[in-house]
Design an enzyme around this catalytic site. Structure first.
Site, PDB file in Angstrom:
ATOM      1  N   GLY A  53      18.509  30.210  64.057  1.00 21.83           N
ATOM      2  CA  GLY A  53      18.099  30.236  62.648  1.00 21.83           C
ATOM      3  C   GLY A  53      18.741  29.061  61.948  1.00 21.83           C
ATOM      4  CB  CYS A  80      21.213  28.534  68.367  1.00 21.70           C
ATOM      5  SG  CYS A  80      21.588  27.078  67.383  1.00 21.70           S
ATOM      6  CE1 TYR A  81      23.135  32.043  60.779  1.00 20.06           C
ATOM      7  CE2 TYR A  81      22.035  33.962  61.712  1.00 20.06           C
ATOM      8  CZ  TYR A  81      22.764  33.375  60.691  1.00 20.06           C
ATOM      9  OH  TYR A  81      23.136  34.109  59.592  1.00 20.06           O
ATOM     10  CG  HIS A 166      17.942  26.325  71.240  1.00 22.44           C
ATOM     11  ND1 HIS A 166      17.450  27.369  70.492  1.00 22.44           N
ATOM     12  CD2 HIS A 166      18.696  25.578  70.392  1.00 22.44           C
ATOM     13  CE1 HIS A 166      17.862  27.254  69.244  1.00 22.44           C
ATOM     14  NE2 HIS A 166      18.630  26.178  69.152  1.00 22.44           N
ATOM     15  CD  GLU A 168      15.266  29.105  72.714  1.00 24.52           C
ATOM     16  OE1 GLU A 168      16.235  29.321  73.461  1.00 24.52           O
ATOM     17  OE2 GLU A 168      15.388  28.880  71.497  1.00 24.52           O
ATOM     18  CB  SER A 220     -16.372  34.489  67.252  1.00 24.01           C
ATOM     19  OG  SER A 220     -15.324  34.273  68.181  1.00 24.01           O
ATOM     20  N   GLY A 221     -17.618  34.513  70.370  1.00 26.20           N
ATOM     21  CA  GLY A 221     -17.766  33.602  71.500  1.00 26.20           C
ATOM     22  C   GLY A 221     -16.453  32.887  71.777  1.00 26.20           C
ATOM     23  N   GLY A 222     -15.451  33.087  70.912  1.00 28.18           N
ATOM     24  CA  GLY A 222     -14.117  32.531  71.148  1.00 28.18           C
ATOM     25  C   GLY A 222     -13.368  33.394  72.170  1.00 28.18           C
ATOM     26  CB  VAL A 223     -10.159  32.786  73.999  1.00 29.76           C
ATOM     27  CG1 VAL A 223      -9.392  33.457  75.119  1.00 29.76           C
ATOM     28  CG2 VAL A 223     -10.514  31.366  74.366  1.00 29.76           C
ATOM     29  CG  ASP A 224      -7.998  35.290  70.470  1.00 30.08           C
ATOM     30  OD1 ASP A 224      -7.634  34.898  71.598  1.00 30.08           O
ATOM     31  OD2 ASP A 224      -7.545  34.838  69.415  1.00 30.08           O
ATOM     32  CB  SER A 225     -13.931  38.087  69.586  1.00 30.70           C
ATOM     33  OG  SER A 225     -14.665  36.932  69.854  1.00 30.70           O
ATOM     34  CB  SER A 226     -14.733  36.478  74.873  1.00 29.21           C
ATOM     35  OG  SER A 226     -15.601  35.683  74.114  1.00 29.21           O
ATOM     36  CE  LYS A 364      -6.471  31.424  72.099  1.00 27.17           C
ATOM     37  NZ  LYS A 364      -7.209  31.923  70.928  1.00 27.17           N
TER      38      LYS A 364
END
Ligand code: XMP
Length: 508
Positions: A53, A80-81, A166, A168, A220-226, A364
């Site tokens: 942070g 870190c923080y 860090h 990560e 919509s044809g996008g990744v998430d809704s598909s 994603k």
């Protein structure tokens, strides 16, 4: 399910920490530092990670947490923080460091469960102005750097660990190992978070929740809704109705591809609303980019909700919301900022039994993996970002049917050549733009006065900044030849060599 809590103190890498944990097959969720301890206790986490942070722990207005959290018997890793916070809460001394460390620094590590298989000397990524001047009682120093006498510390008996660097970020050579060690050596995780079990569990849960009711999803044809559609189809088959609004502003044949994919490969009711005419009328004479976006967005939902109103037995409303859309972030002050930006509001007159968001736990890349496992074609799962207003913002000025056709044809040629040359998955984004400008040319012995097509291709990790892609000249030459030969109405092709900033990726 074994779970790790990432307690968010406002650091910029918090989502990355959760993703790295999940890459090690352990489910991680992010909660703001304002989450009460009682709620945390109830969840039976296997471990807790305090994030970084931007604040100083000795500033009383900075985000803090009750020190009781260090005594609930759940292992903690501070980063870190978060590392300084542990030292401060447990009675150690945190000060402004005489020398701030920023960037790659050499860490000397001592034997610890946290550093198993980490060499004595390795490179880590540091970014701090405060440091631990002396660790709290009961803690031993397990790592140092040239300017940081306590770059890592542990209280093994209590399972509390803290690192100033860090782990990560990929710049920390063995950072991933450190996270793995915390999860498996310290927290005793087994690694049960795999996409196959996610699909199985989610399908079971969806079946129970939906019962014999119906579900409607906007596709919509996008990744998430598909991917959401494919999961729901597996759970409830024909009880699912997907409504696909084709505003005529998608890429060439894309609407047909979406329809074919979902009607031939998945069990569901599929409603395609073809409304290209409607959108062309709404956009007639409109040239201003923001006005075009507003019209396309508003009309999209008007058409969508009108179609939904026609469905007599609606049941539940499903959305492809993913995890980053749901995270409440601890931004370093007491206000918790909600970022539910991708959630669609339902109109007051359209009622549902409830909202279903089957992907709300996934990042994603996890959504893509689930999509692949469910058998969605790769070209859909790995689809490049495509703006909601579609080709409407890639045609500069007024949108007409003629311009849409020219742009779709030119763009299809570009995609074809890029795929043939292996660039399909290696470039973040590439597409054609129709600036609406006509220029003079010559074809055969005739003067021509036709449209100019621009090619845009970028490399980027996050789309906040981008560089124009250095596509080899011979590929550009082939694309240019094909576009001018095969697309009626085009006599010139240019390549956009502007980075972002000062340009944006899209032209509007
Ligand atoms: P810009 O043009 O802002 O684009 O540099 C950055 C990324 O965002 C995409 N983009 C959009 N995506 N709706 C979307 O879903 C939009 O209205 C929109 N506008 C831009 C763009 O394609 C690029 O990947």
């Amino acid at each position: 399910m074994e779970k790790i809590l990432v307690l968010d103190f406002g650091g910029q890498y918090n989502q990355l920490i959760a993703r790295r944990v999940r890459d090690h097959r352990v489910y991680a969720e992010i909660l703001p530092y304002t989450t009460p301890l009682d709620e945390i206790r109830k969840q039976h986490y296997k471990g807790i990670i305090f994030t970084g942070g931007p604040n100083s722990v000795f500033d009383m207005s900075s985000p803090h947490y009750t020190k009781e959290i260090l005594g609930i018997g759940v292992p903690v890793l501070g980063i870190c923080y978060g590392c300084q916070l542990i030292a401060w809460m447990a009675g150690g001394e945190v000060k402004t460091a005489p020398v701030s460390e920023y960037g790659k620094i050499e860490l000397k590590a001592k034997p610890s469960p946290l550093f198993e298989n980490v060499p004595e000397s390795s490179v880590v990524w540091m970014s701090h102005t405060d440091y631990i001047a002396s660790p709290p009682e009961g803690f031993e120093i397990i790592g140092t750097t040239p300017d940081c006498p306590c770059a890592a510390m542990q209280n093994r008996a209590k399972g509390i660990y803290a690192v100033q660097f860090h782990p990560e970020v990929t710049h920390s050579e063995y950072g991933d190992k450190v996270l793995y060690n915390f999860l498996y050596n310290v927290c005793g995780c087994k690694g049960e978070w795999v996409m196959d079990s996610f699909i199985e569990d989610t399908v079971k849960r969806l079946k129970e929740q939906i019962g014999d009711k119906n579900v409607i999803l906007g596709l919509s044809g996008g990744v998430d809704s598909s991917v959401a559609a494919a999961l729901l189809s597996r759970a409830v088959g024909k009880q699912l109705t997907c409504v696909f609004v084709d505003q005529g502003l998608m890429r060439k044949d894309e609407g047909d591809f979406v329809e074919k994919t979902f009607t031939s490969m998945f069990d569901m009711n599929f409603v395609r609303v073809n409304c290209a005419e409607h959108f062309l009328n709404a956009l007639k004479g409109v040239c201003e980019p923001e006005e075009k976006r507003r019209i396309i967005g508003t009309e999209f939902f008007n058409v969508f909700w009108d179609e939904i109103r026609k469905q007599s037995d609606r049941g539940f409303f499903a959305q492809g919301t993913i995890y980053p859309d749901c995270i409440e972030s601890g931004k370093g002050d007491a206000d918790v900022i909600k970022t539910h930006h991708n959630r669609v509001k339902t109109p007051e007159d359209v009622e549902f039994l409830g909202i279903i968001e089957p992907l709300a736990e996934l990042f994603k890349d996890e959504v893509r993996r689930v999509g692949e496992r469910l058998g969605i074609p790769r070209e859909l799962v790995w689809r490049q970002p495509f703006p909601g207003p579609g080709l409407g913002v890639r045609i500069i000025g007024e949108v007409t049917a003629e311009k849409i056709e020219i742009l779709q044809n030119a763009d299809a040629i570009l995609r074809d050549e890029m795929a043939k040359n292996g660039y399909e998955r290696n470039l973040a984004q590439f597409f054609c733009v129709l600036p609406g400008v006509k220029t003079v040319g010559v074809m055969g012995d005739h003067r021509t006065y036709e449209y100019l097509v621009a090619i845009r291709a970028v490399t980027t990790d996050d789309f906040m900044t981008a560089d124009w892609a250095k596509i080899p000249y011979d590929i550009l030459a082939t694309v240019s030849n094909r576009i001018t030969n095969e697309c009626r109405g085009v006599n010139r092709v240019v390549y956009d060599i502007t980075s972002k900033p000062p340009g944006t990726v899209e032209w509007e």
